[in-house]
Motif scaffolding. Structure first.
Motif, short mmCIF file in Angstrom:
data_model
loop_
_atom_site.label_atom_id
_atom_site.label_comp_id
_atom_site.label_asym_id
_atom_site.label_seq_id
_atom_site.Cartn_x
_atom_site.Cartn_y
_atom_site.Cartn_z
N GLY A 1 0.81 -1.21 0.00
CA GLY A 1 0.00 0.00 0.00
C GLY A 1 0.85 1.26 0.00
N LEU A 2 1.87 1.28 0.83
CA LEU A 2 2.71 2.48 0.93
C LEU A 2 3.56 2.67 -0.33
N THR A 3 4.07 1.56 -0.88
CA THR A 3 4.88 1.70 -2.10
C THR A 3 4.00 2.23 -3.24
N LEU A 4 2.78 1.73 -3.32
CA LEU A 4 1.87 2.23 -4.37
C LEU A 4 1.59 3.72 -4.16
N ALA A 5 1.34 4.11 -2.91
CA ALA A 5 1.04 5.52 -2.64
C ALA A 5 2.20 6.41 -3.10
N ASP B 1 -4.57 -5.18 1.16
CA ASP B 1 -4.85 -5.54 2.55
C ASP B 1 -4.44 -6.98 2.88
N GLY B 2 -3.43 -7.48 2.16
CA GLY B 2 -2.76 -8.70 2.60
C GLY B 2 -3.51 -9.98 2.28
N ASP C 1 -0.09 -9.40 -1.62
CA ASP C 1 -0.57 -10.68 -1.09
C ASP C 1 -2.07 -10.86 -1.30
N ALA C 2 -2.82 -9.79 -1.34
CA ALA C 2 -4.26 -9.90 -1.57
C ALA C 2 -4.54 -10.58 -2.91
N ALA C 3 -3.63 -10.39 -3.87
CA ALA C 3 -3.83 -10.93 -5.22
C ALA C 3 -3.09 -12.24 -5.43
N HIS C 4 -1.91 -12.39 -4.79
CA HIS C 4 -1.07 -13.54 -5.17
C HIS C 4 -0.15 -13.98 -4.02
#
Ligand SMILES: Cc1cc2nc3c(=O)[nH]c(=O)nc-3n(C[C@H](O)[C@H](O)[C@H](O)COP(=O)(O)OP(=O)(O)OC[C@H]3O[C@@H](n4cnc5c(N)ncnc54)[C@H](O)[C@@H]3O)c2cc1C
Length: 419
Positions: free
Chosen positions: A36-40, A179-180, A310-313
């Motif tokens: 989340g933080l890296t995307l932000a 969100d993991g 992690d939410a996706a893969h």
């Protein structure tokens, strides 16, 4: 470059909270972890504003350290965090695979400068708290909303509606589920849930002086034996370890972390090399991490909602790639959103999904395959594995060489998936 954040209204308050119910935002990122933080930060680099909603009241990373490989570190460097992270990190001098009981080196590859030259960016062993701290300090408190646990997300006519456990709601034009592994956002897309691997891990950070028998403490090492392995690398003046066991066969706890019986870890490694025993007994036994993986999802996005990390893969940690793939996701998603501009957001999300699915699936599969071979007893299968490990440098090039930014601009430099 557009600042599409200005198009949908309101920003967070100085105290890091959105005070009013029914707030409207452009991009809502659920989860203030590594992804989340890296995307932000990546979005901000493209001039796009996002709001990060994190369930915890303060950002605390559990679970010792994390290994950031070249495919992750090159992106963190581009976000301006290179010097700071390099200062807090240790670069392993070499990668070694050992016989867990006798200590013999069965395969070895140079790292340090050689690795950085080869892949164009360094390999860092770093405390999770240091990485998380650098990311959150760079992002700042203004658009980080702590204590905001998402309960549900639903598609709405012009975006999505977020409902938080504290009773507040937010409307967002785009929602990113970072969100993991136990993602709430994912529930809006699929009923898929993580699958237990039949293996579990114990983690710890041990001062170097507590492992006098450890040969070459600055190396990243795998000690392999029947039914278990131990991985470790240096962080600061200590060694971070992950000890993995072939049990329990079934996972019945509701979460991914449980207390284990006292002495269970030491008993599992009885008879192993003294360095292994010193390491796992130097600190109190940690809780037990169930190692889970997410079955490949048919889709990562629906309308304005998309998954990341992690939410996706979610994947097994045997190539140290979960966080690195998450960082790659962030770079690609930010670039897709930026290139598409504010009117083509839906296409941006679909493009990101197309660019990321095959690669993350390949890394997931490689991590699963590795899990099976690290725990072999002595014999022909272990000998064949050892021979393969001696060629690992070339075989894993496709993971470390990859430049996520290049995939979006269409360069052919990186091999996108496992050859
Ligand atoms: C034992 C082990 C060792 C590992 N070692 C490595 C390694 O060496 N290298 C590597 O690359 N990867 C490693 N990984 C994997 C790595 O930790 C993960 O892939 C990475 O943390 C995923 O980042 P993320 O941001 O997607 O999820 P997370 O780090 O899980 O962050 C999710 C965030 O979302 C928040 N959140 C969750 N639900 C909600 C909600 N409902 N509302 C609001 N916020 C919410 C959480 O509090 C958390 O802050 C390892 C994993 C394990 C289990």
């Amino acid at each position: 470059m557009t600042n599409s954040g200005t198009s949908v209204g309101r920003t967070g308050g100085r105290d890091g909270t959105l005070s009013s119910a029914g707030t409207e935002v452009d991009i809502a990122i659920i989860g203030g972890g590594i992804g989340g933080l890296t995307l932000a930060l990546a979005l901000r680099q493209h001039g796009i504003t996002a709001e990060v909603f994190e369930q915890a009241d303060e950002l605390r990373e559990v679970g010792a350290a994390v290994a950031i490989a070249a495919n992750g570190s090159r992106i963190l460097r581009r976000l301006g965090l290179g010097d700071e992270l390099a200062q807090g990190a240790v670069e392993p001098t070499r990668l070694q695979y050992r016989h867990g009981l006798r200590g013999l080196v069965v395969a070895e590859h140079p790292m340090g400068e050689t690795y950085t030259r080869r892949f164009g960016a360094p390999f860092w062993g770093i405390h999770r708290a240091v990485l998380q701290g650098s990311l959150s300090a760079a992002w700042g408190a203004e658009r980080l909303h702590l204590g905001r646990c998402l309960a549900e997300v639903t598609e709405a006519p012009t975006g999505a509606r977020l409902e938080f456990r504290d009773g507040t709601t937010v409307r967002a034009r785009t929602v990113v589920g970072a969100d993991g592994i136990r993602s709430v956002v994912r529930r809006a897309l699929t009923a898929s849930t993580p699958v237990y691997s039949g293996t579990s891990g114990f983690r710890g950070i041990v001062p170097l002086r507590a492992v006098p028998s450890l040969p070459d403490p600055a190396a990243l090492q795998f000690w392999m034996g029947p039914g278990a392995h131990l991985l470790h690398y240096q962080v600061g003046n200590a060694v971070n370890f992950l000890a993995v066991l072939d049990n329990p066969k079934r996972w019945t706890a509701p979460g991914g972390l449980v207390e284990a019986a006292p002495g269970e870890l030491a008993a599992a490694f009885a008879g192993w090399h003294p360095a292994v025993l010193e390491m796992i007994t130097a600190v109190p036994q940690s809780a037990r991490w169930g190692l889970f993986t997410l079955p490949p999802l048919h889709r990562w996005s629906s309308g304005p909602i998309v998954l990341l990390g992690d939410a996706a893969h979610a994947m097994l940690p045997h190539h140290g790639q979960g966080a690195n793939q998450t960082i790659e996701d962030a770079a690609v998603l930010a670039r897709c959103i930026a290139e598409a501009g504010p009117t083509q957001r839906a296409q941006a999300l679909r493009r990101y999904e197309r660019l990321r699915r095959a690669r993350t699936r390949a890394v997931q599969r490689a991590s699963w395959d590795t899990s099976a071979v690290l725990h072999l007893p002595d014999g022909p299968a272990a000998a064949a594995r050892d021979a393969q490990l001696r060629g690992l440098n070339e075989r894993l090039r496709w993971i470390h060489d990859y430049d996520a930014d290049f995939t979006v601009v269409g360069s052919t430099r990186a091999t996108a998936v496992r050859p």
